[in-house]
Design an enzyme around this catalytic site. Structure first.
Site, PDB file in Angstrom:
ATOM      1  N   ARG A  64       0.828  -1.220   0.000  1.00  0.00           N
ATOM      2  CA  ARG A  64       0.000   0.000   0.000  1.00  0.00           C
ATOM      3  C   ARG A  64       0.851   1.254   0.000  1.00  0.00           C
ATOM      4  NH1 ARG A  64      -2.381  -3.863   2.738  1.00  0.00           N
ATOM      5  NH2 ARG A  64      -1.413  -3.226   4.691  1.00  0.00           N
ATOM      6  N   GLU A 101       6.628 -10.770  15.066  1.00  0.00           N
ATOM      7  CA  GLU A 101       6.231 -11.339  16.359  1.00  0.00           C
ATOM      8  C   GLU A 101       6.872 -12.725  16.532  1.00  0.00           C
ATOM      9  OE1 GLU A 101       2.043 -11.185  16.708  1.00  0.00           O
ATOM     10  OE2 GLU A 101       2.055 -11.803  18.816  1.00  0.00           O
TER      11      GLU A 101
HETATM   12  P1  AMP Z   1       5.190  -2.613  11.291  1.00  0.00           P
HETATM   13  O1  AMP Z   1       6.436  -3.128  10.661  1.00  0.00           O
HETATM   14  O2  AMP Z   1       4.777  -3.400  12.508  1.00  0.00           O
HETATM   15  O3  AMP Z   1       5.247  -1.123  11.555  1.00  0.00           O
HETATM   16  O4  AMP Z   1       4.008  -2.877  10.257  1.00  0.00           O
HETATM   17  C1  AMP Z   1       3.754  -1.984   9.227  1.00  0.00           C
HETATM   18  C2  AMP Z   1       3.370  -2.678   7.959  1.00  0.00           C
HETATM   19  O5  AMP Z   1       2.387  -3.676   8.169  1.00  0.00           O
HETATM   20  C3  AMP Z   1       2.757  -1.676   6.997  1.00  0.00           C
HETATM   21  O6  AMP Z   1       3.213  -1.967   5.686  1.00  0.00           O
HETATM   22  C4  AMP Z   1       1.264  -1.884   7.136  1.00  0.00           C
HETATM   23  O7  AMP Z   1       0.619  -1.795   5.883  1.00  0.00           O
HETATM   24  C5  AMP Z   1       1.111  -3.266   7.742  1.00  0.00           C
HETATM   25  N1  AMP Z   1       0.237  -3.275   8.932  1.00  0.00           N
HETATM   26  C6  AMP Z   1       0.634  -3.583  10.200  1.00  0.00           C
HETATM   27  N2  AMP Z   1      -0.400  -3.534  11.050  1.00  0.00           N
HETATM   28  C7  AMP Z   1      -1.482  -3.156  10.323  1.00  0.00           C
HETATM   29  C8  AMP Z   1      -2.870  -2.901  10.656  1.00  0.00           C
HETATM   30  N3  AMP Z   1      -3.343  -3.024  11.905  1.00  0.00           N
HETATM   31  N4  AMP Z   1      -3.693  -2.517   9.653  1.00  0.00           N
HETATM   32  C9  AMP Z   1      -3.227  -2.376   8.383  1.00  0.00           C
HETATM   33  N5  AMP Z   1      -1.954  -2.609   8.021  1.00  0.00           N
HETATM   34  C10 AMP Z   1      -1.079  -2.999   8.971  1.00  0.00           C
END
Ligand code: AMP
Length: 179
Positions: A64, A101
């Site tokens: 996205r 995780e």
């Molecule tokens: P992080 O690495 O944990 O910051 O996760 C970010 C990535 O995972 C981004 O590319 C987001 O599109 C996706 N992502 C993580 N959690 C969500 C969520 N609750 N809703 C939508 N996309 C998420």
């Protein structure tokens, strides 16, 4: 960016419980992207922030982040480059790992995606734990370029992703302080 604009963007984001797995509340930006005036408003908020920052490249994170990043790059008259999941990019790549995780994942960038010393904005739809963006920032640094800021439509503030991105600057249009 005024409060009414922010509120209209917030209302266009759909919460989908238990996607892609049980316990995750997925923030779905598709209704926002599907609304022309709100999509434009979202991109313009980001563009206004970086218009005078001499941005060379907007780097979008799969998938996205490609949508937000490409629209932002076009608006800024900057180049667009992609950070992708392993095995998707056709040419020589650098790769960076980050913790999930359970286990690890990695991201790749073309070795010639960004020129050294380029001024880069990293774009994605959402920051959660910050691992994805931190790995992306590491790739930018490895190419000798400068991360001007990491820009997101949504920040899940309670997961403290900003802390993982230190010392990089982080901007988000919408913040969520609890689940
Ligand atoms: P992080 O690495 O944990 O910051 O996760 C970010 C990535 O995972 C981004 O590319 C987001 O599109 C996706 N992502 C993580 N959690 C969500 C969520 N609750 N809703 C939508 N996309 C998420």
């Amino acid at each position: 960016m005024n409060n009414n604009e922010i509120e209209s963007i917030r209302q266009a984001i759909r919460d989908v419980p238990n996607f892609p797995k049980p316990g995750i509340l997925f923030k779905d930006i598709m209704p926002l992207l599907g609304n022309g005036p709100l999509f434009a408003k979202t991109i313009n908020i980001l563009a206004d922030r970086y218009r005078d920052q001499r941005i060379d490249t907007v780097l979008g994170i799969e998938s996205r982040g490609f949508i937000v990043g490409a629209a932002l790059a076009y608006t800024l008259n900057a180049g667009f480059s992609a950070v992708r999941k392993p095995g998707k990019l056709p040419y020589d790549t650098h790769s960076a790992s980050y913790d999930l995780e359970y286990g690890t994942d990695s991201l790749e960038i073309h070795t010639d995606a960004i020129r050294p010393k380029a001024r880069v904005v990293i774009a994605d739809d959402l920051i959660a734990t910050g691992g994805t963006a931190a790995a992306t920032a590491e790739l930018v640094s490895r190419l000798g370029a400068k991360v001007v800021e990491c820009a997101f439509v949504i920040e899940l503030s309670f997961l403290k992703g900003r802390d993982k991105l230190r010392p990089y600057d982080v901007f988000s249009i919408l913040q969520y302080y609890d689940e």
